[in-house]
Structures are given as C-alpha cells and as structure tokens.
Design an enzyme around this catalytic site. Structure first.
Site: not given
Length: 497
Positions: A231, A415, A417
C-alpha cells in the site's frame, strides 16, 4: 462381457484411483520448491480430498512461473548500487546513523536490511502517523490535488465504491492538469474493479494496470497467493504514504460487519519517498512486460538525487523501506521482525490482524517472553477469514500459555501491522504476522529509528489496550470443543492459509 459390480471390484477400483491420486499429489507438490511444512500440508489436503483438494490447489497452491519470478528479479537489478556501497562502508565505520541513534540494535537492523534487501537509509524524513481512515484519505486526496509532477498509487485493494471514486476523481483531476498519474492494483484484492474503472483516467493521460496481469484482464489466472499486498502512494517524489489502509469504504469504518476500522499508515515527507518510488517502479515495470505500457526510467528519476546526511534533528526520522515477496528467498521483513524480537531488552509491542507466525518467529516470541521481555500482541475480536482467525486463536493460545500477553481489540476491527521496541525502533507497513505475508505475497514496510515516532506508536498501542481484552488461559479453556477442533484443524493448514 458384462462386469459384475461386486463390492470387491468397487473396492479395488477405489484403491487404484486413490493410488493414482497420491501419485498425482506427490508429482504436483514436489514439482515446485517449497518448505517442508507447506509440502506436507498440501500432501495432506490433496490426499484426503481427492478432487476438492486439486481444485483448492489450483486456486491457492500454484506458484509464480519462472518467467514471472525472473522478470521481477531482473527489474530489481536496475537499482544502482552506488548509494549502497557508500552506506555499507559508513555502517562498518559506525558513522552511518546519527550520533544519538548509533545503538548496537540500530546498527544490526540497518546492516541486516542493507545486506538482505539493498535498503538504503534516508534521514531527512518528517513523519505523520494516521490511525483513522477518514483523516488519512482526506489528506491523501488533498496531496493529490496539490501534485504538480507525478502521482504513483499502488494498493492491494482499490475498490470501485464511494472512497474509490473519490480517489479516482482526484487522480483524474491531476491527470487533466498535466500530472503524470500511474495506478497499480491487485486484481484479486480489488474485487469488482477492472480496467474499465480507469478508462476515463487513461483518456486524460493517466495509466492504470493490474499487477502482473494482462492489459484488459477481468480476472486473474486462478491463484489466491502471490498478490501485490503493498500500500503505497507517492506524490511528486516528495510525499509518500506507507502502511495498512487499502482504498475502500470499509477502511473508513463504513462496513457494518467490521465497524470502526483501526489501522496505521505513515505520511512521510523526505527522501524515503524516493525509496518508495524505487519499489513502485520495480512493480510497475514488471507488470509492463505483460501490458506493454511504458516503463519508468529509474536513472531519470534519480538523475538529481543525492542522499542527505543526518544533521541530528530529533524530528527527522532515519528510515529504510524494506520489501519482500516470493520473487526471492531473503525473507527480509520476517527476518527484520525476528531481529527486533530476539534483540529486545525491555519490550516488544505488535499489532497484526493475523497471527500465524512461522516457527522461527514463534520461538523468538516465546524465548523473549520467557526471558522476561514484555511481549504484547494485539489481534482482532472477529474474523474476516474464518480459517485464518481460528488458526490465529490457536497460536494466541500457545503464546498466552508461554508468557506472551495477547489482547483482543474490541472496538471494531484492527488491521494495523506495527511493531515497536526499545527507545527508537518501529516498523509500519503491509506485512502481517503470518506465513502468507512472510512467503506468499509482495509486501513493503518502513523500518524507522526515531525516539519520538517509536514513543507515539507505543502510546497508540497502549491507548488501544484500553479498548481491548487481555486473553487468559481460562478464556481458551472455556471455549467449546467444536471451536477448539476448528482451531487445531486450521493450524494444520496454516502453511497454506
């Protein structure tokens, strides 16, 4: 002559078919190079599920072709080594990092990534942390609206929903005013999004393509692994975004199934953005071999680039952009995680939506916890993939029983990380704490060495703890036998989840 269908004949036919199935299973699995755990997992699936197993393998087990791997490796060779050789020499002389950041852990991690990943260290980076999707995408769209030269977008999921259309509209406006716009997305990760979604963008001079897919593909060759999970967003080579948010309404917390979406993304202003550009260019150029679009000229991009030396400013963040994927066996991000965990002296805080670590990471976590290190891991309170979540529960139970503090985030879906440790080591990116991120998908993380950034990410973790439940051995002991069975069964399949 008519065949008399006795049970003995039927049994012999089944035995022959079963032996043929085993032979095909062995041939199918061993024709590709795999680690031992994955090999045995696939043999188990293909043997006990004769037909269904091969269908699953078609979608999940197929590896990248040798041609695809070669093309990716070949593009990576385009990055010049003049910066790397200089940095390796400075690192050997203990002069690479700013004086306040020359701790042995820093040097070890920097050297690791210089060796494994050719990851150049940049220094003049100012970083802003986003943990809310609405704020992150409002700022990203604003940056796109102010772009003057180029915008590069690379996301695993680019959905054709309200947020996707907002981002696309900003990209179309940028292309209309002469900005060079390139979009790279994963076709499987962007369910329902095809080349038609970007038709007007391309009419305006922008370009979009699905990672290692044909130019006008509606779907990818059946394969659930080896996807572009990165991303990234780069604006004018000066501003870069890296983290866990994808482009879609659910990442704004607008999906009632998940509720509030808790993630982490960095906005970086500085030379680390050029290292993100290198990563994007490699992925873009690799895909151009299939789509025949124009490649990015890295030498042109770096024509006037010179690394800025550190000046000791505490607000500047030394950073390495580290990538990993099935195109090589260096496992740079996984080994970076292992290095941080094994060298921790006081604490390690980890956030990941999936907790299916390889044995080396699992043992590093246990050794750290058993050695008195404060190891904390935060996982979601709900599944987005049932088998994956049951396997996550299995490993959470194992870690809890070995002294690791595992928290279940209750305020929606986490979500994020991230990994933080010590006074100045932090990682934020796309890689989960699982086998898929370590071996099967293309990932990218920022590894940063800065006290203020580490302290902020640590504080964010501690704030999330207030909205979480600490899991205990009793919590797992009280679960139903059926749930425990699903956890154990999912764990057997963990190398292929």
């Amino acid at each position: 002559m008519d065949i008399v269908w006795t049970w003995d004949v039927i049994r012999r036919i089944i035995e022959v078919l079963w032996l043929i199935n085993i032979a095909f299973a062995v041939w199918t699995v061993f024709r590709s190079r795999r680690d031992i755990a994955s090999t045995w997992a696939w043999l188990l699936v293909l043997t006990i599920l004769p037909v269904v197993g091969f269908i699953l393998y078609l979608f999940v087990g197929r590896q990248l072709s040798h041609d695809e791997i070669f093309s990716i490796q070949d593009e990576q060779k385009q990055l010049r080594t003049k910066y790397l050789e200089k940095q390796r020499k400075l690192s050997e002389e203990h002069e690479l990092m700013p004086k306040g950041s020359r701790l042995s852990r820093d040097r070890q991690l920097v050297n690791l990534f210089l060796s494994l990943n050719d990851s150049v260290v940049t220094f003049n980076n100012k970083v802003h942390v986003f943990i809310d999707g609405k704020k992150k995408f409002d700022k990203l769209i604003d940056d796109i609206n102010h772009a003057t030269d180029h915008v590069y977008i690379e996301y695993y999921s680019f959905y054709a929903d309200n947020l996707g259309k907002r981002v696309l509209a900003a990209l179309e406006d940028a292309a209309a005013r002469g900005v060079k716009v390139r979009v790279l997305y994963d076709l499987s990760g962007s369910h329902g999004t095809t080349f038609k979604f970007f038709k007007h963008l391309e009419e305006l001079g922008g370009e979009a393509q699905a990672f290692i897919a044909a130019a006008k593909a509606y779907f990818q060759t059946p394969r659930l692994n080896y996807h572009l999970h990165r991303k990234l967003a780069i604006i004018d080579g000066k501003i870069g975004y890296i983290g866990g948010f994808n482009i879609g309404d659910q990442y704004l917390g607008e999906d009632p199934k998940f509720g509030y979406w808790r993630d982490t993304h960095l906005r970086v202003v500085g030379q680390a953005t050029m290292m993100m550009t290198v990563r994007f260019a490699m992925d873009w150029n690799t895909t151009c071999r299939k789509t025949h679009k124009k490649k990015i000229d890295l030498e042109k991009e770096f024509k006037n680039f010179e690394l800025v030396a550190p000046d000791g400013d505490p607000d500047e963040v030394p950073m390495q952009i580290v990538s990993s994927g099935p195109d090589n066996e260096n496992y740079s991000i996984r080994r970076g995680y292992e290095s941080i965990i094994s060298s921790a002296r006081k604490y390690v805080y980890i956030q990941s939506p999936y907790l299916i670590p390889e044995d080396s990471v699992l043992e590093a976590l246990v050794i750290a916890a058993r050695s008195g290190i404060d190891v904390r891991i935060m996982i979601p309170c709900m599944p987005d993939h049932p088998f994956v979540y049951r396997a996550t529960e299995y490993y959470a139970k194992y870690l809890v029983n070995n002294g690791v503090k595992v928290y279940k985030y209750d305020n929606g879906f986490i979500h994020s990380k991230t990994m933080v440790s010590g006074s100045n080591i932090a990682s934020v990116g796309s890689a989960n704490m699982d086998y898929r991120s370590f071996r099967l998908n293309f990932e990218v993380n920022a590894f940063a060495y800065n006290e203020k950034l580490t302290a902020q990410l640590k504080k964010d973790f501690e704030n999330d703890m207030k909205k979480s439940t600490l899991l205990t051995p009793e919590y797992f002991a009280n679960q139903s036998k059926w749930r425990k069975f699903k956890q154990y069964f999912s764990r057997l399949l963990s190398p292929i989840l």
